[in-house]
Enzyme design. Structure first.
Site, mmCIF file in Angstrom:
data_model
loop_
_atom_site.group_PDB
_atom_site.id
_atom_site.type_symbol
_atom_site.label_atom_id
_atom_site.label_comp_id
_atom_site.label_asym_id
_atom_site.label_seq_id
_atom_site.Cartn_x
_atom_site.Cartn_y
_atom_site.Cartn_z
ATOM 1 N N ARG A 159 -9.026 7.524 -8.947
ATOM 2 C CA ARG A 159 -9.669 6.464 -9.722
ATOM 3 C C ARG A 159 -9.606 5.116 -9.001
ATOM 4 O O ARG A 159 -10.495 4.304 -9.113
ATOM 5 C CB ARG A 159 -8.975 6.280 -11.085
ATOM 6 N N GLU A 191 0.299 11.191 -26.424
ATOM 7 C CA GLU A 191 0.309 9.917 -25.710
ATOM 8 C C GLU A 191 -1.132 9.392 -25.741
ATOM 9 O O GLU A 191 -2.037 10.060 -25.234
ATOM 10 C CB GLU A 191 0.751 10.154 -24.263
ATOM 11 N N CYS A 221 3.391 3.962 -18.552
ATOM 12 C CA CYS A 221 4.255 5.033 -19.060
ATOM 13 C C CYS A 221 5.427 4.473 -19.846
ATOM 14 O O CYS A 221 6.088 5.187 -20.568
ATOM 15 C CB CYS A 221 4.764 5.900 -17.927
HETATM 16 P P1 NAD Z 1 -2.961 12.516 -14.139
HETATM 17 O O1 NAD Z 1 -1.938 13.530 -14.458
HETATM 18 O O2 NAD Z 1 -4.351 12.727 -14.617
HETATM 19 O O3 NAD Z 1 -3.087 12.348 -12.539
HETATM 20 C C1 NAD Z 1 -1.940 12.189 -11.719
HETATM 21 C C2 NAD Z 1 -2.248 12.776 -10.347
HETATM 22 O O4 NAD Z 1 -2.454 14.178 -10.477
HETATM 23 C C3 NAD Z 1 -3.506 12.189 -9.709
HETATM 24 O O5 NAD Z 1 -3.290 12.016 -8.334
HETATM 25 C C4 NAD Z 1 -4.562 13.267 -9.984
HETATM 26 O O6 NAD Z 1 -5.562 13.320 -9.002
HETATM 27 C C5 NAD Z 1 -3.751 14.547 -9.995
HETATM 28 N N1 NAD Z 1 -4.329 15.563 -10.892
HETATM 29 C C6 NAD Z 1 -5.045 15.332 -12.023
HETATM 30 N N2 NAD Z 1 -5.392 16.508 -12.605
HETATM 31 C C7 NAD Z 1 -4.888 17.490 -11.812
HETATM 32 C C8 NAD Z 1 -4.903 18.911 -11.885
HETATM 33 N N3 NAD Z 1 -5.503 19.544 -12.885
HETATM 34 N N4 NAD Z 1 -4.269 19.590 -10.912
HETATM 35 C C9 NAD Z 1 -3.662 18.978 -9.913
HETATM 36 N N5 NAD Z 1 -3.613 17.621 -9.785
HETATM 37 C C10 NAD Z 1 -4.211 16.878 -10.723
HETATM 38 O O7 NAD Z 1 -2.370 11.112 -14.628
HETATM 39 P P2 NAD Z 1 -3.108 9.714 -14.667
HETATM 40 O O8 NAD Z 1 -4.116 9.720 -15.751
HETATM 41 O O9 NAD Z 1 -3.510 9.292 -13.297
HETATM 42 O O10 NAD Z 1 -1.875 8.768 -15.075
HETATM 43 C C11 NAD Z 1 -1.488 8.561 -16.409
HETATM 44 C C12 NAD Z 1 -0.339 9.458 -16.786
HETATM 45 O O11 NAD Z 1 0.747 9.245 -15.893
HETATM 46 C C13 NAD Z 1 0.200 9.147 -18.159
HETATM 47 O O12 NAD Z 1 0.533 10.350 -18.802
HETATM 48 C C14 NAD Z 1 1.462 8.332 -17.886
HETATM 49 O O13 NAD Z 1 2.438 8.364 -18.889
HETATM 50 C C15 NAD Z 1 1.941 8.998 -16.639
HETATM 51 N N6 NAD Z 1 2.835 8.136 -15.887
HETATM 52 C C16 NAD Z 1 4.153 8.442 -15.906
HETATM 53 C C17 NAD Z 1 5.060 7.620 -15.257
HETATM 54 C C18 NAD Z 1 6.511 7.927 -15.270
HETATM 55 O O14 NAD Z 1 7.228 7.370 -14.462
HETATM 56 N N7 NAD Z 1 7.008 8.786 -16.154
HETATM 57 C C19 NAD Z 1 4.595 6.499 -14.556
HETATM 58 C C20 NAD Z 1 3.227 6.240 -14.548
HETATM 59 C C21 NAD Z 1 2.346 7.065 -15.218
#
Ligand code: NAD
Length: 499
Positions: free
Chosen positions: A178, A384, A282
């Site tokens: 994104r 969430e 998060c």
């Molecule tokens: P996401 O899970 O959609 O994506 C994270 C990463 O995984 C990206 O690089 C994406 O390209 C990849 N990805 C997405 N779908 C995938 C799939 N099906 N298979 C393999 N890889 C895949 O998360 P997001 O929307 O980018 O971020 C928001 C989420 O991250 C929220 O749930 C938030 O709470 C969490 N988050 C957690 C923390 C923490 O420290 N606990 C910190 C920041 C964000």
């Protein structure tokens, strides 16, 4: 006109060979501003090969020399803070002030990584028996994969990457598709700082790119931050391919307001932690838990007008409170969840759906939203939401508040607002949550401590940054050494002891 974007492999921009690509948007305007190549497994394999070679010489570089590069990188980050904030604003949508906060939290970890000569020191015992000296050293793993989310495109790649590199590894960042601009800028800054080519790589893409990292035999470790469903998959797939994996995932963070709390402070905290960054953190507070009806009434009276007065706006409007969400799909999802909350019977006090702004009619905005009378069976409580939506629930007792928090599947962060030390202490011991704030609404620990949640907010057993990151990004080797003068004559067939 959409800019053509690239991977960063071996110190240069690379087009990739997959022929697949995706669009990058400006969330405030809805315009497509970039075309991003999505890596195939062949592209990822090429990046891993480059990184394997780079890791060999970087891992053998004297630790103070590695630290010198990180010092230089830290200076460049400070000098380029404004330019980085601009990229963050344009692609992620967050306000400049918020972007600068994120960048500083990334710099904090880079500063911590500058201390690597001290942090990576091993252990030594002189003469543990039979004139044998015994020592343990920490060695790099090789190539480490970092899979990062959209919401902190500077901070999280730095949290992982700076520590991985300080420990002598090469790093491949599969950053969020994104908002890929910031990790690419970081790559150029690392190069200027003197980091050898191939040590920091950025490979873009979706599941295909992630899967090739998770299954690649030359990638021994994966650090992931993102949603719980994907994180669980990453943890299980990576572990099944014999990798060490840490996955930091989704959250639903409660803030308990005790009857003795300073209500003005509590309301300020809820506005900042609930609606800052449009709730796309998060560690955002998404559930306010006033204890007792009197506390709930006093809270709502002060909170509702404050939520009503929050303004939406683009990243470069200093008066904007709430930035757009990351994509049109995210906007739709949040609006659907608000509708779901109404259907479920929650009391919608402030409705942010349909928020529009002149000149930004196609932006992905949702305005500040406030629900009251939310209950534990509702989807808006279980899920969430990741938007500017705060739910208020009013348990009749402190004990009920604590069990509700412990029963939730997530356990990233929590806060309690009270003036009573006994309550704060009891609460900190009673909740099964990774990061706890006492009158601190977003208790993200500083770089020199560890960061991480509990329950289904984290898979794997190490934390992010702090001393635990050294353990995650290194392997331990233990050497027992004796010089010939210490060797007694004759073969010993019995199992050796320290006698
Ligand atoms: P996401 O899970 O959609 O994506 C994270 C990463 O995984 C990206 O690089 C994406 O390209 C990849 N990805 C997405 N779908 C995938 C799939 N099906 N298979 C393999 N890889 C895949 O998360 P997001 O929307 O980018 O971020 C928001 C989420 O991250 C929220 O749930 C938030 O709470 C969490 N988050 C957690 C923390 C923490 O420290 N606990 C910190 C920041 C964000």
């Amino acid at each position: 006109m959409a800019e053509q974007l690239y991977h960063w492999i071996g110190g240069q921009k690379v087009e990739g060979t997959s022929g697949r690509s995706g669009e990058v948007f400006n969330p405030a305007t809805g315009e497509v501003i970039g075309t991003l190549p999505y890596a195939s497994s062949a592209d990822m394999d090429a990046a891993v090969k480059v990184a394997v070679e780079a890791a060999k010489s970087w891992g053998a570089t004297a630790v103070p020399k590695r630290a010198a590069v990180i010092f230089a990188f830290r200076e460049l980050l400070v000098q380029n803070r404004d330019a980085l904030a601009e990229v963050l604003g344009r692609e992620h949508g967050k306000t400049i002030a918020d972007a600068k906060g994120e960048i500083q939290r990334g710099i904090d970890v880079v500063e911590f990584a500058c201390g690597i000569p001290h942090l990576i020191k091993g252990e030594f015992n002189s003469n543990i028996g039979g004139e044998i000296d015994l020592f343990s050293v920490r060695e790099p793993l090789g190539v480490v994969g970092g899979i990062t989310p959209f919401n902190f495109p500077v901070m999280i790649p730095l949290w992982m990457g700076a520590m991985a590199i300080a420990c002598g590894n090469a790093y491949i960042n599969k950053c969020s598709e994104r908002d890929p601009g910031a990790p690419m800028m970081l790559a150029e800054l690392w190069q200027k700082a003197g980091l050898p080519d191939g040590v920091w790589n950025v490979v873009h893409g979706d599941k295909e790119a992630v899967d090739s990292l998770l299954t690649h035999e030359d990638v021994p470790a994966i650090s992931f931050v993102g949603s719980t469903g994907v994180g669980e998959y990453v943890y299980q797939t990576g572990s099944a391919h014999n990798k060490r994996v840490q996955a930091f995932c989704g959250a639903k963070n409660h803030m308990v307001i005790m009857p003795d709390a300073d209500m003005d402070q509590a309301v300020d905290a809820l506005i900042g932690a609930g609606y800052g960054s449009a709730g796309e953190r998060c560690m955002a507070i998404s559930v306010a838990v006033p204890v007792g009806q009197g506390t709930a009434d006093a809270l709502i009276e002060k909170l509702a007008p404050r939520v009503e007065s929050l303004t939406i706006g683009p990243y470069d409007d200093p008066s904007a409170d709430i930035n757009p969400l990351i994509t049109a799909q995210a906007q739709q999802r949040v609006e659907n969840l608000i509708a779901r909350g109404v259907e479920e019977g929650a009391d919608l006090l402030v409705d942010g759906r349909g928020a529009r702004m002149q000149g930004y009619e196609n932006g992905f905005f949702v305005g500040g939203t406030l629900f009251n009378s939310v209950t534990t069976e509702m989807d808006i409580y279980k899920q969430e939401i990741f938007g500017p939506v705060l739910s208020v629930m009013s348990p009749s007792s402190y004990e009920e508040a604590v069990s509700m928090i412990n029963d939730h599947e997530y356990g990233n962060g929590v806060a309690v607002f009270t003036r009573d030390g006994d309550t704060a202490r009891h609460f900190s011991n009673a909740v099964d949550i990774g990061m706890i704030g006492v009158n601190v609404p977003i208790p993200v620990p500083m770089a020199f401590h560890n960061f991480g949640g509990a329950k289904r907010s984290k898979f794997g057993d190490t934390q992010m940054h702090g001393p635990e990151s050294i353990r995650f990004f290194t392997k331990m080797k233990t050497i027992s050494a004796r010089w010939p003068s210490g060797i007694k004559e004759g073969a010993q067939l019995a199992f050796p002891t320290n006698g």
